[in-house]
Design a protein around this motif. Structure first.
Motif, PDB file in Angstrom:
ATOM      1  N   LEU A  61       0.824  -1.204   0.000  1.00 40.93           N
ATOM      2  CA  LEU A  61       0.000   0.000   0.000  1.00 40.93           C
ATOM      3  C   LEU A  61       0.863   1.261   0.000  1.00 40.93           C
ATOM      4  CD1 LEU A  61      -2.936   0.702  -0.076  1.00 40.93           C
ATOM      5  CD2 LEU A  61      -2.966   0.716   2.406  1.00 40.93           C
ATOM      6  N   LYS A  64       2.255   1.827  -3.380  1.00 48.90           N
ATOM      7  CA  LYS A  64       1.237   2.351  -4.299  1.00 48.90           C
ATOM      8  C   LYS A  64       1.063   3.845  -4.112  1.00 48.90           C
ATOM      9  CE  LYS A  64      -2.379   2.266  -7.054  1.00 48.90           C
ATOM     10  NZ  LYS A  64      -2.163   2.612  -8.445  1.00 48.90           N
ATOM     11  N   LYS A  65       1.063   4.275  -2.863  1.00 51.05           N
ATOM     12  CA  LYS A  65       0.903   5.705  -2.605  1.00 51.05           C
ATOM     13  C   LYS A  65       2.047   6.498  -3.222  1.00 51.05           C
ATOM     14  CE  LYS A  65      -1.980   5.648   1.466  1.00 51.05           C
ATOM     15  NZ  LYS A  65      -2.297   6.108   2.802  1.00 51.05           N
ATOM     16  N   ASN A  68       1.783   6.545  -7.038  1.00 52.76           N
ATOM     17  CA  ASN A  68       0.751   7.444  -7.539  1.00 52.76           C
ATOM     18  C   ASN A  68       1.332   8.815  -7.880  1.00 52.76           C
ATOM     19  OD1 ASN A  68      -1.373   5.731  -7.587  1.00 52.76           O
ATOM     20  ND2 ASN A  68      -2.312   6.426  -5.678  1.00 52.76           N
ATOM     21  N   VAL A  89      -9.224  -7.479   1.488  1.00 51.26           N
ATOM     22  CA  VAL A  89      -9.000  -6.072   1.827  1.00 51.26           C
ATOM     23  C   VAL A  89      -9.275  -5.151   0.645  1.00 51.26           C
ATOM     24  CG1 VAL A  89      -7.389  -6.611   3.663  1.00 51.26           C
ATOM     25  CG2 VAL A  89      -6.549  -6.270   1.344  1.00 51.26           C
ATOM     26  N   SER A  90      -9.945  -5.678  -0.376  1.00 49.07           N
ATOM     27  CA  SER A  90     -10.357  -4.881  -1.533  1.00 49.07           C
ATOM     28  C   SER A  90      -9.206  -4.281  -2.305  1.00 49.07           C
ATOM     29  CB  SER A  90     -11.294  -3.742  -1.115  1.00 49.07           C
ATOM     30  OG  SER A  90     -12.435  -4.222  -0.545  1.00 49.07           O
ATOM     31  N   PHE A  91      -8.049  -4.962  -2.320  1.00 49.71           N
ATOM     32  CA  PHE A  91      -6.922  -4.432  -3.091  1.00 49.71           C
ATOM     33  C   PHE A  91      -7.235  -4.276  -4.577  1.00 49.71           C
ATOM     34  CE2 PHE A  91      -4.234  -3.366  -0.008  1.00 49.71           C
ATOM     35  CZ  PHE A  91      -2.912  -3.755  -0.038  1.00 49.71           C
ATOM     36  N   ILE A  94      -8.079  -0.890  -5.784  1.00 52.93           N
ATOM     37  CA  ILE A  94      -7.152   0.240  -5.792  1.00 52.93           C
ATOM     38  C   ILE A  94      -5.842  -0.029  -6.527  1.00 52.93           C
ATOM     39  CG2 ILE A  94      -8.065   1.401  -3.753  1.00 52.93           C
ATOM     40  CD1 ILE A  94      -6.079  -0.049  -2.073  1.00 52.93           C
TER      41      ILE A  94
ATOM     42  N   LEU B 639     -12.766   0.150   3.572  1.00 52.51           N
ATOM     43  CA  LEU B 639     -12.082  -0.351   2.389  1.00 52.51           C
ATOM     44  C   LEU B 639     -12.488   0.384   1.121  1.00 52.51           C
ATOM     45  CD1 LEU B 639     -12.249  -4.169   3.121  1.00 52.51           C
ATOM     46  CD2 LEU B 639     -10.381  -2.580   3.503  1.00 52.51           C
ATOM     47  N   VAL B 643      -6.650   5.044  -2.409  1.00 61.39           N
ATOM     48  CA  VAL B 643      -5.322   4.703  -1.877  1.00 61.39           C
ATOM     49  C   VAL B 643      -4.810   5.771  -0.939  1.00 61.39           C
ATOM     50  CG1 VAL B 643      -2.937   4.203  -2.504  1.00 61.39           C
ATOM     51  CG2 VAL B 643      -4.816   3.389  -3.933  1.00 61.39           C
ATOM     52  N   GLN B 644      -5.022   7.016  -1.377  1.00 58.02           N
ATOM     53  CA  GLN B 644      -4.466   8.101  -0.571  1.00 58.02           C
ATOM     54  C   GLN B 644      -5.066   8.117   0.822  1.00 58.02           C
ATOM     55  OE1 GLN B 644      -2.561   8.221  -3.597  1.00 58.02           O
ATOM     56  NE2 GLN B 644      -2.013   9.846  -2.168  1.00 58.02           N
ATOM     57  N   ARG B 646      -6.487   5.651   2.434  1.00 61.21           N
ATOM     58  CA  ARG B 646      -6.545   4.404   3.202  1.00 61.21           C
ATOM     59  C   ARG B 646      -5.607   4.430   4.379  1.00 61.21           C
ATOM     60  NH1 ARG B 646      -8.053  -0.980   2.303  1.00 61.21           N
ATOM     61  NH2 ARG B 646      -8.215  -1.347   0.084  1.00 61.21           N
ATOM     62  N   ILE B 648      -3.066   2.864   6.919  1.00 62.27           N
ATOM     63  CA  ILE B 648      -2.026   1.839   6.804  1.00 62.27           C
ATOM     64  C   ILE B 648      -2.317   0.720   7.797  1.00 62.27           C
ATOM     65  CG2 ILE B 648       0.399   1.348   7.137  1.00 62.27           C
ATOM     66  CD1 ILE B 648      -0.138   2.973   4.666  1.00 62.27           C
ATOM     67  N   LEU B 651      -5.416  -3.258   9.231  1.00 61.77           N
ATOM     68  CA  LEU B 651      -5.732  -4.338   8.311  1.00 61.77           C
ATOM     69  C   LEU B 651      -5.546  -5.700   8.973  1.00 61.77           C
ATOM     70  CD1 LEU B 651      -4.178  -3.125   4.950  1.00 61.77           C
ATOM     71  CD2 LEU B 651      -6.583  -3.374   5.518  1.00 61.77           C
ATOM     72  N   TYR B 654      -8.492  -6.864  10.915  1.00 60.33           N
ATOM     73  CA  TYR B 654      -9.555  -7.108   9.942  1.00 60.33           C
ATOM     74  C   TYR B 654      -9.351  -8.435   9.236  1.00 60.33           C
ATOM     75  CZ  TYR B 654     -12.637  -6.397   6.005  1.00 60.33           C
ATOM     76  OH  TYR B 654     -13.630  -6.551   5.070  1.00 60.33           O
ATOM     77  N   LEU B 655      -8.109  -8.667   8.837  1.00 67.99           N
ATOM     78  CA  LEU B 655      -7.810  -9.933   8.167  1.00 67.99           C
ATOM     79  C   LEU B 655      -8.069 -11.112   9.093  1.00 67.99           C
ATOM     80  CD1 LEU B 655      -4.509  -9.197   6.230  1.00 67.99           C
ATOM     81  CD2 LEU B 655      -6.722  -9.840   5.278  1.00 67.99           C
TER      82      LEU B 655
END
Lengths: 102, 687
Positions: A61, A64-65, A68, A89-91, A94, B639, B643-644, B646, B648, B651, B654-655
């Motif tokens: 993640l 990715k940020k 971007n 986690v809905s990757f 994004i 979720l 991206v910006q 979200r 960090i 998770l 949650y997982l």
């Protein structure tokens, strides 16, 4: 875990072999940070990655940020179990995930 | 109007008194009419007779021998004399007319007047006397016949009535004419003497008389009516009404009234009121008795319900009964027949490694069976808990029961003691059904052994032990005869073979599901027929491949590998497939790393990892003694953010939640305890 890379101009392909756990995530993160200069296309090839924990997800993640602002990023060749974690986690919403022919 | 009539027609008063009034009116009318008729007739006759005597007296003045001569005009002197005498007679006798006539004897249709005297003062008439020789037609047939009777038939006298109604027609007033014969010396009738007397005055006097009599009769009759009505009303109807009203009131209110006993002088009525009074007393007493008996019955019914509950509560009914004992799975149920029943089951630990199982069937039903069942259950469990073998337990229990068994009740019992660590089971049978055993990968079959006599029948009976093994994966099924003797409407029984078939159709299932399946099958078979006997069943399964291992180590990142290998190793023992294994590893890593990162702050501490379960399910328990922290306390990450935006972090937890079937946290004994469970079969990821 073993990390290898292939650089073609501004495209960087990182290949991870093994498990990305809390223990190994730091190493993974450092590797990416060290090699991101001048990269506008980052490709993570996970065909040999059979396990990604939340530590690994965090690293992806973060990458990715960063990408971007620099260009694009995609993940390819995700194994079934890892894909399940990504979906949880809905990757896919994004980050672009592709299955490339081997 | 109809209602009124109906009411009237039902009223005794009205009918009786009305009847009397009606009767006396009719009676009065009849009497009055009859007496009127008799009076008139008597009077008429009397009057006629008197007139006859007067006419007869007058006729003595006329010598019949001279009549023919008078008619010729001769003997004028004699004629005048007689005429004068007749005039005097007419005047003194106060009659209207006296006339002597000679009637034409051929047909009596005419006559010649001989003498004629008139007295107009008598009746206010204006008759003119007839001359001698005046001829006249006979007035009518009545006269003709009467003339004839006098001339020919020797009649003494005849009477003719002329009644004019209302007396307003002058000169023809009401009168009576009496006719007597005038005879000559040979006795032959030569003329007739007629005497006419008025009747008006008579009739005038008669009419008021009749009216007076009628009115008097009517009044007396009514006086009689009134008196008799009063009598009937107050002496008969009133007491009857009082009694009737009281009876009606009692029927409606049901409380004792106060009818006087001296309601009447007449025995009939006083008897009636006495009877009503005593009936009321008796009835109110009966009602009171029944009310208290019914209340008593309800109380007993309520107590019966409580007795049922007490009895029911004796049977262990909380499942699973020993959740911390994973070595076996047990389920039991007792469905009583309509009344309080006598079946029971029981299971309890004799010590940590020995589980006792009991199933029993008391003879009979109702309260006696229930009481006996409770006594027997307590005796058996008491003796069993002293550690004796099942045969010894039953032998001693039999002694105890027989010594206090005046009611001659008895009970079939199967008692088994299971050594959990080895699966060794020792059992003893007192006249009870053989249990069914299903070996791992096999079928349910009856396990036959020697049967002792039912408990409570005879003293001195010795029972025998029967030993077998229940290995991991084996199942034991206990039951009472209510199961295989369940009857449907065609009077067929469920029978052992059907029971075994049903058991075998559920043989892969858990004990709970096996019993449920048996219930359904029996209910379907029995249909609408009533349940006659208790349905009691117990099933125990020795869990297959139950594993439980623990590891305690320092909560450091370096130890993640070691911890992960430990967890993976146990999962392998349980035959967990790799997909599920990875999910569990994911959850485990997250939680372990949480402890590493946060539990002890800058210090070091230990983490205790326990993995346990069987082929169907695994439980992961993580314990640490660090600061209390509930990792499940934070909300799930969003979720849907880009991206910006979200987060960090977050998770990991949650997982964990997503990977495991259930995650629970508690803080006990100064330890954070995280418990995660996942099904190993039929769950996500087993494709």
């Amino acid at each position: 875990m073993n990390i290898s890379k292939v650089r073609k101009f501004d495209t960087l392909t990182i290949n991870v072999e093994g498990k990305i756990t809390a223990q190994t995530a730091a190493e993974f993160e450092n590797f990416i940070n060290d090699n991101l200069d001048g990269v506008s296309n980052l490709i993570l090839d996970l065909k040999d990655t059979d396990y990604v924990s939340s530590a690994g997800l965090r690293v992806i993640l973060k990458a990715k940020k960063v990408m971007n602002t620099q260009g694009t990023m995609k993940i390819v060749n995700v194994q079934e179990d890892v894909m399940r974690t990504f979906v949880m986690v809905s990757f896919p919403d994004i980050i672009t995930i592709e299955q490339l022919p081997i | 109007m109809k209602k009124f009539l109906k009411k009237i027609s039902g009223s005794l008063s009205f009918n009786v008194i009305g009847g009397f009034v009606g009767y006396t009116i009719i009676f009065g009318l009849i009497i009055v009419t009859i007496s009127n008729i008799i009076f008139i007739n008597t009077f008429k006759t009397e009057y006629a007779e008197t007139t006859y005597h007067m006419a007869d007296a007058a006729s003595a003045l006329v010598d019949g021998a001279y009549i023919p001569y008078f008619l010729k005009g001769e003997n004028k002197l004699e004629y005048s004399r007689i005429q004068r005498e007749l005039d005097v007679c007419c005047e003194k006798m106060f009659v209207s007319i006296i006339y002597v006539i000679a009637v034409d004897q051929s047909d009596y249709g005419s006559y010649i007047s001989v003498f004629n005297s008139v007295n107009n003062e008598v009746d206010n008439t204006n008759y003119v006397p007839w001359e001698l020789g005046y001829k006249r037609e006979t007035s009518n047939d009545e006269y003709r016949q009467k003339y004839k009777a006098l001339y020919e038939q020797g009649s003494t006298y005849e009477t003719v009535y002329r009644i004019r109604s209302n007396g307003n027609e002058r000169p023809h007033n009401s009168h009576i004419t009496t006719v007597v014969p005038i005879k000559n010396h040979t006795g032959e009738v030569v003329a007739l003497l007629c005497m006419q007397r008025p009747l008006d005055e008579l009739l005038d006097k008669m009419f008021p008389y009749l009216v007076t009599v009628s009115i008097s009769a009517f009044m007396f009759a009514n006086l009689f009516n009134v008196l008799i009505s009063l009598f009937i009303k107050y002496r008969i109807i009133k007491p009857v009404s009082e009694v009737s009203e009281e009876a009606l009131r009692f029927a409606e209110e049901g409380t004792k009234g106060n009818l006087r006993n001296d309601i009447s002088n007449y025995k009939v009525f006083s008897d009636l009121s006495t009877s009503i009074n005593s009936m009321e007393t008796d009835l109110t007493q009966y009602i009171e008795d029944i009310t208290s008996i019914t209340a008593e019955k309800e109380r007993i019914g309520a107590e019966l319900d409580i007795a049922k509950r007490i009895q029911f509560d004796m049977l262990p009914s909380i499942f699973p009964p020993f959740p911390d004992r994973k070595e076996f799975d047990i389920y039991a149920s007792m469905t009583p027949a309509k009344e309080v029943g006598g079946d029971f089951y029981n299971f309890f630990f004799i010590d940590d490694d020995h589980l006792a199982l009991v199933i029993a069937d008391v003879s009979g039903k109702g309260i006696p069976a229930a009481l006996f069942m409770m006594v027997t259950s307590i005796i058996i469990s008491d003796i069993a808990k002293t550690g004796k073998t099942p045969s010894e337990v039953l032998t001693k229990a039999n002694e105890r029961i027989c010594s206090h068994n005046k009611a001659d009740m008895f009970v079939t019992v199967w008692l088994g003691v299971l050594e959990i660590s080895t699966g060794r089971l020792i059992s003893s049978n007192a006249g009870h059904e053989d249990p069914a055993v299903c070996r791992k990968n096999g079928d349910f079959e009856l396990l036959k052994s020697k049967h002792g006599l039912m408990l409570g029948t005879l003293e001195g009976i010795k029972y025998a032990d029967f030993e077998f093994r229940l290995n991991k994966g084996d199942k034991l099924f206990l039951y009472t005869d209510g199961v295989h003797e369940a009857t449907n409407e065609q009077d067929e029984m469920f029978r052992i073979d059907r029971m075994l078939d049903t058991l075998n159709s559920y043989k892969e299932k858990s004990p709970t599901e096996i019993l449920k399946g048996m219930h359904n099958s029996i209910n379907t078979f029995v249909g609408d027929a009533p349940q006659f006997d208790d349905l009691t069943m117990l099933c125990i399964e020795m869990k297959d491949d139950f594993v439980s291992e623990s590891l305690t180590l320092d909560a450091t990142l370096d130890n993640l590998d070691k911890a992960d290998s430990f967890v993976g190793g146990v999962l392998d023992k349980l035959g967990c497939d790799s997909g599920i294994k990875k999910q569990i590893a994911l959850a485990f890593e997250e939680c372990f790393v949480n402890i590493v990162s946060y539990a002890y702050g800058d210090n070091c501490g230990k983490a205790e990892i326990t993995v346990e379960g069987d082929r169907s399910k695994v439980t992961l328990i993580l314990k640490d003694s660090g600061s209390p922290f509930d990792p499940l306390g934070n909300p799930d990450p969003d979720l849907s953010l880009s991206v910006q935006d979200r987060e960090i972090g977050g998770l990991g937890v949650y997982l964990t939640k997503k990977s495991m079937d259930s995650v629970a946290y508690e803080y006990t004994d100064n330890q954070n305890v995280l418990i995660m469970e996942k099904r190993l079969t039929g769950g996500v990821g087993s494709e």
